[in-house]
Design a protein around this motif. Structure first.
Motif, mmCIF file in Angstrom:
data_model
loop_
_atom_site.group_PDB
_atom_site.id
_atom_site.type_symbol
_atom_site.label_atom_id
_atom_site.label_comp_id
_atom_site.label_asym_id
_atom_site.label_seq_id
_atom_site.Cartn_x
_atom_site.Cartn_y
_atom_site.Cartn_z
ATOM 1 N N GLY A 1 0.818 -1.203 0.000
ATOM 2 C CA GLY A 1 0.000 0.000 0.000
ATOM 3 C C GLY A 1 0.852 1.252 0.000
ATOM 4 N N PHE A 2 2.023 1.181 -0.633
ATOM 5 C CA PHE A 2 2.976 2.286 -0.619
ATOM 6 C C PHE A 2 2.383 3.588 -1.137
ATOM 7 C CE2 PHE A 2 3.287 1.148 -5.018
ATOM 8 C CZ PHE A 2 3.580 2.338 -5.653
ATOM 9 N N ALA A 3 1.404 3.490 -2.016
ATOM 10 C CA ALA A 3 0.870 4.689 -2.663
ATOM 11 C C ALA A 3 0.310 5.683 -1.654
ATOM 12 C CB ALA A 3 -0.200 4.306 -3.688
ATOM 13 N N GLU A 4 -0.138 5.197 -0.513
ATOM 14 C CA GLU A 4 -0.702 6.090 0.501
ATOM 15 C C GLU A 4 0.297 7.155 0.923
ATOM 16 O OE1 GLU A 4 -2.680 5.980 4.947
ATOM 17 O OE2 GLU A 4 -1.828 4.157 4.124
ATOM 18 N N TYR A 5 1.572 6.839 0.892
ATOM 19 C CA TYR A 5 2.602 7.745 1.398
ATOM 20 C C TYR A 5 3.310 8.514 0.286
ATOM 21 C CZ TYR A 5 1.529 4.870 5.351
ATOM 22 O OH TYR A 5 0.847 4.210 6.332
ATOM 23 N N ASP A 6 2.838 8.395 -0.909
ATOM 24 C CA ASP A 6 3.436 9.098 -2.038
ATOM 25 C C ASP A 6 3.093 10.585 -1.959
ATOM 26 O OD1 ASP A 6 4.606 8.430 -4.959
ATOM 27 O OD2 ASP A 6 3.217 10.128 -5.048
ATOM 28 N N PRO A 7 4.037 11.464 -2.304
ATOM 29 C CA PRO A 7 3.767 12.897 -2.250
ATOM 30 C C PRO A 7 2.589 13.344 -3.122
ATOM 31 C CG PRO A 7 6.109 12.519 -2.486
ATOM 32 C CD PRO A 7 5.436 11.189 -2.639
ATOM 33 N N LEU A 8 2.330 12.643 -4.211
ATOM 34 C CA LEU A 8 1.190 12.994 -5.054
ATOM 35 C C LEU A 8 -0.121 12.742 -4.307
ATOM 36 C CD1 LEU A 8 1.114 14.113 -7.950
ATOM 37 C CD2 LEU A 8 0.687 11.806 -8.741
ATOM 38 N N VAL A 9 -0.175 11.667 -3.550
ATOM 39 C CA VAL A 9 -1.351 11.367 -2.735
ATOM 40 C C VAL A 9 -1.483 12.402 -1.620
ATOM 41 C CG1 VAL A 9 -2.378 9.671 -1.154
ATOM 42 C CG2 VAL A 9 -1.337 8.911 -3.301
ATOM 43 N N THR A 10 -0.366 12.769 -1.029
ATOM 44 C CA THR A 10 -0.393 13.788 0.022
ATOM 45 C C THR A 10 -0.923 15.107 -0.530
ATOM 46 O OG1 THR A 10 1.470 12.736 1.128
ATOM 47 C CG2 THR A 10 1.014 15.013 1.719
ATOM 48 N N ALA A 11 -0.490 15.470 -1.720
ATOM 49 C CA ALA A 11 -0.893 16.751 -2.312
ATOM 50 C C ALA A 11 -2.344 16.759 -2.790
ATOM 51 C CB ALA A 11 0.040 17.096 -3.476
ATOM 52 N N PHE A 12 -2.802 15.645 -3.380
ATOM 53 C CA PHE A 12 -4.115 15.635 -4.019
ATOM 54 C C PHE A 12 -5.163 14.791 -3.310
ATOM 55 C CE2 PHE A 12 -1.205 16.879 -7.390
ATOM 56 C CZ PHE A 12 -1.801 18.067 -7.764
ATOM 57 N N LEU B 1 2.724 15.112 -15.537
ATOM 58 C CA LEU B 1 2.514 14.362 -14.288
ATOM 59 C C LEU B 1 3.835 13.859 -13.727
ATOM 60 C CD1 LEU B 1 -0.652 12.168 -14.916
ATOM 61 C CD2 LEU B 1 -0.297 13.742 -13.004
ATOM 62 N N ARG B 2 4.689 13.338 -14.591
ATOM 63 C CA ARG B 2 6.002 12.856 -14.135
ATOM 64 C C ARG B 2 6.828 14.000 -13.547
ATOM 65 N NH1 ARG B 2 7.142 7.820 -14.428
ATOM 66 N NH2 ARG B 2 6.188 6.479 -15.984
ATOM 67 N N ARG B 3 6.808 15.152 -14.209
ATOM 68 C CA ARG B 3 7.563 16.306 -13.684
ATOM 69 C C ARG B 3 7.014 16.748 -12.333
ATOM 70 N NH1 ARG B 3 7.087 17.830 -19.017
ATOM 71 N NH2 ARG B 3 5.490 19.372 -18.513
ATOM 72 N N LEU B 4 5.688 16.814 -12.207
ATOM 73 C CA LEU B 4 5.059 17.199 -10.948
ATOM 74 C C LEU B 4 5.412 16.194 -9.854
ATOM 75 C CD1 LEU B 4 3.157 18.919 -9.224
ATOM 76 C CD2 LEU B 4 1.263 17.529 -10.114
ATOM 77 N N HIS B 5 5.308 14.920 -10.169
ATOM 78 C CA HIS B 5 5.629 13.869 -9.203
ATOM 79 C C HIS B 5 7.073 14.009 -8.727
ATOM 80 C CE1 HIS B 5 6.261 9.533 -8.023
ATOM 81 N NE2 HIS B 5 5.182 9.861 -7.342
ATOM 82 N N ASP B 6 7.992 14.220 -9.658
ATOM 83 C CA ASP B 6 9.407 14.376 -9.303
ATOM 84 C C ASP B 6 9.614 15.620 -8.440
ATOM 85 O OD1 ASP B 6 9.924 12.092 -10.768
ATOM 86 O OD2 ASP B 6 10.775 13.179 -12.486
ATOM 87 N N GLU B 7 8.951 16.701 -8.799
ATOM 88 C CA GLU B 7 9.075 17.956 -8.030
ATOM 89 C C GLU B 7 8.562 17.775 -6.600
ATOM 90 O OE1 GLU B 7 9.926 21.775 -6.908
ATOM 91 O OE2 GLU B 7 10.523 20.824 -8.782
ATOM 92 N N LEU B 8 7.436 17.099 -6.453
ATOM 93 C CA LEU B 8 6.890 16.865 -5.114
ATOM 94 C C LEU B 8 7.811 15.958 -4.299
ATOM 95 C CD1 LEU B 8 3.105 16.477 -5.958
ATOM 96 C CD2 LEU B 8 4.195 18.387 -4.751
ATOM 97 N N PHE B 9 8.419 14.956 -4.952
ATOM 98 C CA PHE B 9 9.383 14.097 -4.247
ATOM 99 C C PHE B 9 10.581 14.901 -3.762
ATOM 100 C CE2 PHE B 9 7.923 9.733 -5.221
ATOM 101 C CZ PHE B 9 8.241 9.145 -4.006
ATOM 102 N N ASP B 10 11.017 15.863 -4.572
ATOM 103 C CA ASP B 10 12.163 16.705 -4.177
ATOM 104 C C ASP B 10 11.853 17.550 -2.949
ATOM 105 O OD1 ASP B 10 13.644 15.654 -6.241
ATOM 106 O OD2 ASP B 10 13.373 17.386 -7.567
#
Length: 109
Positions: free
Chosen positions: A11-22, A98-107
Motif C-alpha cells: 500500500g505504498f501509494a498512501e505515502y506518495d507525495p502525489l497522494v499527500t498533495a491531491f 505528471l512525471r515532472r510534478l511527481h518528481d518535483e513533489l518528491f524533491d
C-alpha cells in the motif's frame, strides 16, 4: 472505495507525495502506481497487479483505468492470462507533466 490495506508493504501509494498533495483517492493511487513503473523497458500492469500495489479493489481499479484511458493518460498494452495490461502513455504531454510534478513533489519531501 477499497483502500483498506495501505499499512502493508504493497500500500505504498498512501505515502506518495502525489497522494499527500491531491488526497488519498483510489484514482490517485492508480496513477501513483503507474508512475512508479520503469519506462525503459516499459512496465505493464494487469488490473490485479495495480490492485495489489495500491490496496484498491480490482473492480474499482478497472473503472479508474477506464477513466484514465478515456483521458488519454493510459494505454492498453498487452494481455497476460487472457486479461489486459496497462501503462501510462509516455507519448502524451499530460503524462510528461505528471512525471515532472511527481518528481518535483518528491524533491520537496
Amino acid at each position: 472505495m477499497g483502500t483498506d490495506d495501505a499499512d502493508g508493504p504493497e500500500g505504498f501509494a498512501e505515502y506518495d507525495p502525489l497522494v499527500t498533495a491531491f488526497g488519498d483517492h483510489p484514482r490517485t493511487r492508480v496513477v501513483v502506481a503507474l508512475l512508479s513503473a520503469e519506462t525503459e523497458p516499459p512496465t505493464d500492469f494487469s488490473p490485479n497487479e495495480i490492485a495489489r500495489i495500491t490496496g484498491v479493489e480490482e473492480s474499482a481499479v478497472e473503472d479508474h483505468v477506464a477513466s484514465l484511458r478515456s483521458q488519454g493518460l493510459v494505454v492498453e498494452t498487452d494481455e497476460i492470462d487472457g486479461g489486459p495490461t496497462y501503462r501510462l502513455d509516455e507519448g502524451d504531454d499530460a503524462v510528461a507533466a505528471l512525471r515532472r510534478l511527481h518528481d518535483e513533489l518528491f524533491d520537496r519531501v
